[in-house]
Design an enzyme around this catalytic site. Structure first.
Site, PDB file in Angstrom:
ATOM      1  N   ASP A  50       7.256 -61.692 -41.370  1.00  0.00           N
ATOM      2  CA  ASP A  50       6.010 -60.991 -41.684  1.00  0.00           C
ATOM      3  C   ASP A  50       5.783 -60.790 -43.186  1.00  0.00           C
ATOM      4  O   ASP A  50       5.192 -59.795 -43.608  1.00  0.00           O
ATOM      5  CB  ASP A  50       5.956 -59.629 -40.955  1.00  0.00           C
ATOM      6  CG  ASP A  50       6.129 -59.795 -39.462  1.00  0.00           C
ATOM      7  OD1 ASP A  50       5.693 -60.825 -38.921  1.00  0.00           O
ATOM      8  OD2 ASP A  50       6.709 -58.888 -38.827  1.00  0.00           O
ATOM      9  N   LYS A  95       3.457 -65.300 -44.586  1.00  0.00           N
ATOM     10  CA  LYS A  95       3.580 -66.770 -44.644  1.00  0.00           C
ATOM     11  C   LYS A  95       2.275 -67.456 -44.234  1.00  0.00           C
ATOM     12  O   LYS A  95       1.859 -68.429 -44.857  1.00  0.00           O
ATOM     13  CB  LYS A  95       4.713 -67.251 -43.716  1.00  0.00           C
ATOM     14  CG  LYS A  95       6.081 -66.723 -44.121  1.00  0.00           C
ATOM     15  CD  LYS A  95       7.154 -67.122 -43.136  1.00  0.00           C
ATOM     16  CE  LYS A  95       7.046 -66.455 -41.792  1.00  0.00           C
ATOM     17  NZ  LYS A  95       7.273 -65.014 -41.777  1.00  0.00           N
ATOM     18  N   GLY A 133       4.139 -64.472 -35.483  1.00  0.00           N
ATOM     19  CA  GLY A 133       2.773 -63.978 -35.494  1.00  0.00           C
ATOM     20  C   GLY A 133       2.274 -64.170 -36.910  1.00  0.00           C
ATOM     21  O   GLY A 133       2.654 -63.426 -37.811  1.00  0.00           O
ATOM     22  N   HIS A 134       1.500 -65.210 -37.128  1.00  0.00           N
ATOM     23  CA  HIS A 134       1.035 -65.547 -38.482  1.00  0.00           C
ATOM     24  C   HIS A 134      -0.464 -65.272 -38.586  1.00  0.00           C
ATOM     25  O   HIS A 134      -1.236 -65.704 -37.740  1.00  0.00           O
ATOM     26  CB  HIS A 134       1.331 -67.021 -38.805  1.00  0.00           C
ATOM     27  CG  HIS A 134       2.800 -67.310 -38.869  1.00  0.00           C
ATOM     28  ND1 HIS A 134       3.313 -68.542 -39.171  1.00  0.00           N
ATOM     29  CD2 HIS A 134       3.873 -66.507 -38.684  1.00  0.00           C
ATOM     30  CE1 HIS A 134       4.635 -68.488 -39.162  1.00  0.00           C
ATOM     31  NE2 HIS A 134       4.997 -67.257 -38.857  1.00  0.00           N
ATOM     32  N   GLN A 190       9.539 -66.639 -38.982  1.00  0.00           N
ATOM     33  CA  GLN A 190      10.589 -65.630 -39.209  1.00  0.00           C
ATOM     34  C   GLN A 190      11.010 -65.619 -40.687  1.00  0.00           C
ATOM     35  O   GLN A 190      10.186 -65.886 -41.535  1.00  0.00           O
ATOM     36  CB  GLN A 190      11.789 -65.862 -38.271  1.00  0.00           C
ATOM     37  CG  GLN A 190      11.490 -65.562 -36.799  1.00  0.00           C
ATOM     38  CD  GLN A 190      10.799 -66.682 -36.053  1.00  0.00           C
ATOM     39  OE1 GLN A 190      11.214 -67.820 -36.117  1.00  0.00           O
ATOM     40  NE2 GLN A 190       9.737 -66.378 -35.329  1.00  0.00           N
TER      41      GLN A 190
HETATM   42  P1  GDP Z   1       3.702 -63.808 -41.416  1.00  0.00           P
HETATM   43  O1  GDP Z   1       4.365 -63.615 -40.104  1.00  0.00           O
HETATM   44  O2  GDP Z   1       4.686 -64.003 -42.523  1.00  0.00           O
HETATM   45  O3  GDP Z   1       2.651 -64.893 -41.424  1.00  0.00           O
HETATM   46  O4  GDP Z   1       2.955 -62.440 -41.737  1.00  0.00           O
HETATM   47  P2  GDP Z   1       2.077 -61.551 -40.703  1.00  0.00           P
HETATM   48  O5  GDP Z   1       0.785 -62.228 -40.510  1.00  0.00           O
HETATM   49  O6  GDP Z   1       2.869 -61.209 -39.488  1.00  0.00           O
HETATM   50  O7  GDP Z   1       1.955 -60.203 -41.498  1.00  0.00           O
HETATM   51  C1  GDP Z   1       1.383 -60.156 -42.754  1.00  0.00           C
HETATM   52  C2  GDP Z   1       0.187 -59.192 -42.715  1.00  0.00           C
HETATM   53  O8  GDP Z   1      -0.149 -58.833 -44.035  1.00  0.00           O
HETATM   54  C3  GDP Z   1      -1.073 -59.821 -42.149  1.00  0.00           C
HETATM   55  O9  GDP Z   1      -1.847 -58.820 -41.562  1.00  0.00           O
HETATM   56  C4  GDP Z   1      -1.746 -60.398 -43.375  1.00  0.00           C
HETATM   57  O10 GDP Z   1      -3.150 -60.565 -43.238  1.00  0.00           O
HETATM   58  C5  GDP Z   1      -1.427 -59.344 -44.393  1.00  0.00           C
HETATM   59  N1  GDP Z   1      -1.262 -59.809 -45.780  1.00  0.00           N
HETATM   60  C6  GDP Z   1      -0.769 -60.980 -46.236  1.00  0.00           C
HETATM   61  N2  GDP Z   1      -0.700 -60.968 -47.596  1.00  0.00           N
HETATM   62  C7  GDP Z   1      -1.147 -59.749 -47.976  1.00  0.00           C
HETATM   63  C8  GDP Z   1      -1.304 -59.084 -49.257  1.00  0.00           C
HETATM   64  O11 GDP Z   1      -0.992 -59.626 -50.318  1.00  0.00           O
HETATM   65  N3  GDP Z   1      -1.794 -57.817 -49.224  1.00  0.00           N
HETATM   66  C9  GDP Z   1      -2.134 -57.186 -48.072  1.00  0.00           C
HETATM   67  N4  GDP Z   1      -2.610 -55.948 -48.138  1.00  0.00           N
HETATM   68  N5  GDP Z   1      -1.999 -57.764 -46.878  1.00  0.00           N
HETATM   69  C10 GDP Z   1      -1.511 -59.020 -46.832  1.00  0.00           C
HETATM   70  P1  IMO Z   2       7.041 -64.181 -38.153  1.00  0.00           P
HETATM   71  O1  IMO Z   2       7.040 -65.680 -38.117  1.00  0.00           O
HETATM   72  C1  IMO Z   2       9.357 -60.498 -37.698  1.00  0.00           C
HETATM   73  C2  IMO Z   2      12.652 -60.597 -34.778  1.00  0.00           C
HETATM   74  C3  IMO Z   2      12.557 -59.748 -33.525  1.00  0.00           C
HETATM   75  C4  IMO Z   2      14.026 -59.497 -33.242  1.00  0.00           C
HETATM   76  C5  IMO Z   2      14.692 -60.799 -33.648  1.00  0.00           C
HETATM   77  C6  IMO Z   2      14.946 -61.749 -32.490  1.00  0.00           C
HETATM   78  O2  IMO Z   2       5.752 -63.564 -37.734  1.00  0.00           O
HETATM   79  O3  IMO Z   2       7.524 -63.696 -39.467  1.00  0.00           O
HETATM   80  P2  IMO Z   2      13.413 -63.286 -30.971  1.00  0.00           P
HETATM   81  O4  IMO Z   2      12.257 -62.958 -30.090  1.00  0.00           O
HETATM   82  O5  IMO Z   2      13.095 -64.275 -32.049  1.00  0.00           O
HETATM   83  O6  IMO Z   2      14.626 -63.690 -30.207  1.00  0.00           O
HETATM   84  O7  IMO Z   2      13.781 -61.894 -31.698  1.00  0.00           O
HETATM   85  O8  IMO Z   2      13.800 -61.412 -34.582  1.00  0.00           O
HETATM   86  N1  IMO Z   2      11.522 -61.512 -35.014  1.00  0.00           N
HETATM   87  C7  IMO Z   2      10.593 -61.351 -35.967  1.00  0.00           C
HETATM   88  N2  IMO Z   2      10.392 -60.342 -36.839  1.00  0.00           N
HETATM   89  N3  IMO Z   2       8.579 -61.584 -37.751  1.00  0.00           N
HETATM   90  C8  IMO Z   2       8.762 -62.621 -36.901  1.00  0.00           C
HETATM   91  O9  IMO Z   2       8.080 -63.783 -36.994  1.00  0.00           O
HETATM   92  C9  IMO Z   2       9.790 -62.506 -35.921  1.00  0.00           C
HETATM   93  N4  IMO Z   2      10.242 -63.310 -34.931  1.00  0.00           N
HETATM   94  C10 IMO Z   2      11.300 -62.700 -34.395  1.00  0.00           C
HETATM   95  O10 IMO Z   2      11.848 -58.570 -33.764  1.00  0.00           O
HETATM   96  O11 IMO Z   2      14.555 -58.505 -34.092  1.00  0.00           O
HETATM   97 MG    MG Z   3       4.372 -62.273 -38.505  1.00  0.00          MG
END
Ligand code: GDP
Ligand code: IMO
Ligand code: MG
Length: 454
Positions: free
Chosen positions: A12, A15, A39-40, A225
């Site tokens: 998170d 990416k 979850g991207h 991840q």
């Molecule tokens: P990922 O799993 O690495 O793709 O990240 P996620 O999408 O799970 O979580 C990142 C969250 O932060 C999302 O809601 C993005 O829209 C948001 N986000 C990404 N970059 C920034 C930033 O520079 N500032 C803020 N405030 N939000 C961001």
């Molecule tokens: P993105 O790509 C954050 C965490 C879970 C758990 C561990 C193992 O959005 O960054 P799993 O279901 O993979 O066997 O769970 O990894 N986890 C993540 N945490 N971002 C993710 O993906 C994750 N994918 C798995 O919470 O601790």
């Molecule tokens: Mg994510």
């Protein structure tokens, strides 16, 4: 050429947003590991897309590939594709025939084992990721290519399903239903195979990608991840079951290490820490019940710290993209980032979320750890050792909340000075240049310093 995007922390890090930003110059975007545990988020034209399986580039019309290192739940895949179509997009998705299939019994067993594990549970997403990789390594998995051949599919299911049923019923004393029924599984997964074939979605991933590269296309490799969730380099056993680190990009696509190494490897850094799941976290602020080990909300870390944690969690929207769970938050952990820089060989950094920290009087960073009376600068190899580490903090002056869209328009020098000091500390410590700075969720809310494809 290739550009590989890797999470440097615990997932998170933003990416999806960086793939969207740099993916503009890419022709093909490939996921190389993981499955629908990811979850991207991509924010495009004010619309938010949350993708768990479809590569983030699909939102902008790039070819999206799920590499052989992925575990694919066809139900999620088609649901996501259908949802994107309903929203007016026309995603072009290919799936490696060597990728493994997540079957309903994998999901069931993920849930069953998590509740059994108690203190050792990672707090998984319950998407069946671990059980599917187990079967891959155990050579009893079902691959995407098997869905195209009814005889092979039936043979595989007839071997594996009775074992899974016995495991669920006899070891875990759980009830089993159609998720463990060979005929049901055969019919359902044959249909997925038919759809994959009809839509001409399956590929020999490595050959497909190499041909595109030879023809001059740009390929982006999208990690899911993060490094500390890596099965080898992360905080085992509180990890996922694949290799998000850059080495996974070669094994998980069939492109050679020299091809991936010839390109760029960009580490995505969140300006603080967030964590969904269990296990230690030396720079954690406050805690989240059910995730922070031994956390007792009544005897917590103190009101100020809890307040700060809640502030960062709310400002940053730190609630799981897939599960909605509140994420644990903490200060940036430099030993974790030094470890990630070495394990991935980052050539550039994208540092996100500096806007979230705006308005705080001071911002802290775990600069090193005190471990058994010694100062150490990187993560120790076992999680028990990591749990004994106490962060030694450095304090930076805070920066004001400003109009971040203006900052993004004006460029790096428009970033508040104290935030630049913070960013440059990170870059200097890691000896890796900054390629981009995220100042908000949208693509336009990014300060671009370097274009990796240029
Ligand atoms: P990922 O799993 O690495 O793709 O990240 P996620 O999408 O799970 O979580 C990142 C969250 O932060 C999302 O809601 C993005 O829209 C948001 N986000 C990404 N970059 C920034 C930033 O520079 N500032 C803020 N405030 N939000 C961001
Ligand atoms: P993105 O790509 C954050 C965490 C879970 C758990 C561990 C193992 O959005 O960054 P799993 O279901 O993979 O066997 O769970 O990894 N986890 C993540 N945490 N971002 C993710 O993906 C994750 N994918 C798995 O919470 O601790
Ligand atoms: Mg994510």
């Amino acid at each position: 050429m290739t550009v590989t995007i890797v999470g440097s922390q615990l997932g998170d890090e933003g990416k999806g947003g960086v793939v969207d930003l740099y993916g503009d110059a890419a022709d093909v975007v490939v996921r190389y590991q993981g499955g629908d545990n990811a979850g991207h988020t991509v924010v495009y034209d004010g619309d938010t897309y949350k993708l768990s399986l479809v590569p983030s580039g699909a939102v902008r019309g790039k070819v999206g590939v799920l590499g052989n290192g992925c575990v694919v739940n066809p139900e999620t895949l088609f649901e996501e594709i259908d949802t994107l179509r309903e929203r007016g997009l026309d995603p072009d998705i290919r799936v490696a025939e060597r990728a493994h299939v997540i079957l309903p019994y994998h999901r069931a067993l993920d849930g069953i084992e998590e509740s059994e594990k108690d203190d050792l549970a990672a707090g998984t997403t319950k998407r069946g990721i671990g059980p599917t990789y187990e079967d891959k390594a155990g050579r009893r998995g079902v691959r995407i290519g098997d869905l195209l051949d009814p005889d092979v599919l039936r043979e595989r299911l007839e071997y594996v399903v009775p074992q899974k049923k016995a495991l669920a019923e006899e070891v875990f004393d759980a009830e089993t239903g159609e998720a463990f029924d060979i005929d049901f599984l055969f019919e359902t997964y044959r249909e997925y195979g038919t759809r994959l074939a009809e839509e001409d979605m399956t590929v020999d991933c490595g050959s497909f990608l190499q041909e595109r590269i030879d023809a001059g296309d740009n390929v982006m490799l999208e990690g899911a991840q993060g490094t500390s969730l890596d099965i080898d380099h992360g905080v085992y056993p509180y990890v996922t079951s694949s290799n998000p680190t850059a080495g996974g990009a070669t094994v998980g696509t069939g492109l050679g290490p020299t091809v991936v190494g010839d390109g760029e490897v960009i580490g995505i850094v969140k300006a603080y820490l967030s964590r969904v799941g269990t296990g230690p976290l030396p720079t954690e602020l406050g805690g989240v019940e059910g995730q922070t080990p031994g956390y007792d909300p009544d005897a917590g870390a103190g009101d100020d710290e809890e307040e700060l944690a809640t502030y960062i969690r709310d400002e940053g929207g730190e609630y799981g993209t897939v599960t909605g769970r509140p994420r644990r938050v903490g200060w940036l952990d430099m030993p974790m980032l030094r470890h990630a820089t070495r394990a991935n060989g980052f050539t550039g950094l994208a540092i996100n979320h500096i806007d979230v920290l705006a308005g705080l009087d001071e911002v802290k960073v775990g600069h090193s750890y005190e471990f058994d009376g010694e100062e150490i600068f990187t993560m120790p190899p076992t999680t028990e050792q990591w749990g004994r580490c106490e962060a030694t903090f450095e304090t930076f002056e805070g920066w004001d909340d400003v109009d971040w869209s203006d900052v993004a328009d004006e460029g790096y020098d428009a970033i508040p000075e104290n935030a630049r000091t913070y960013l440059e500390y990170i870059s200097d410590e890691l000896e890796v240049p900054i390629y981009a700075v995220g100042v908000g969720p949208g693509r336009e809310e990014t300060v671009v310093v370097e274009d990796p494809y240029a």
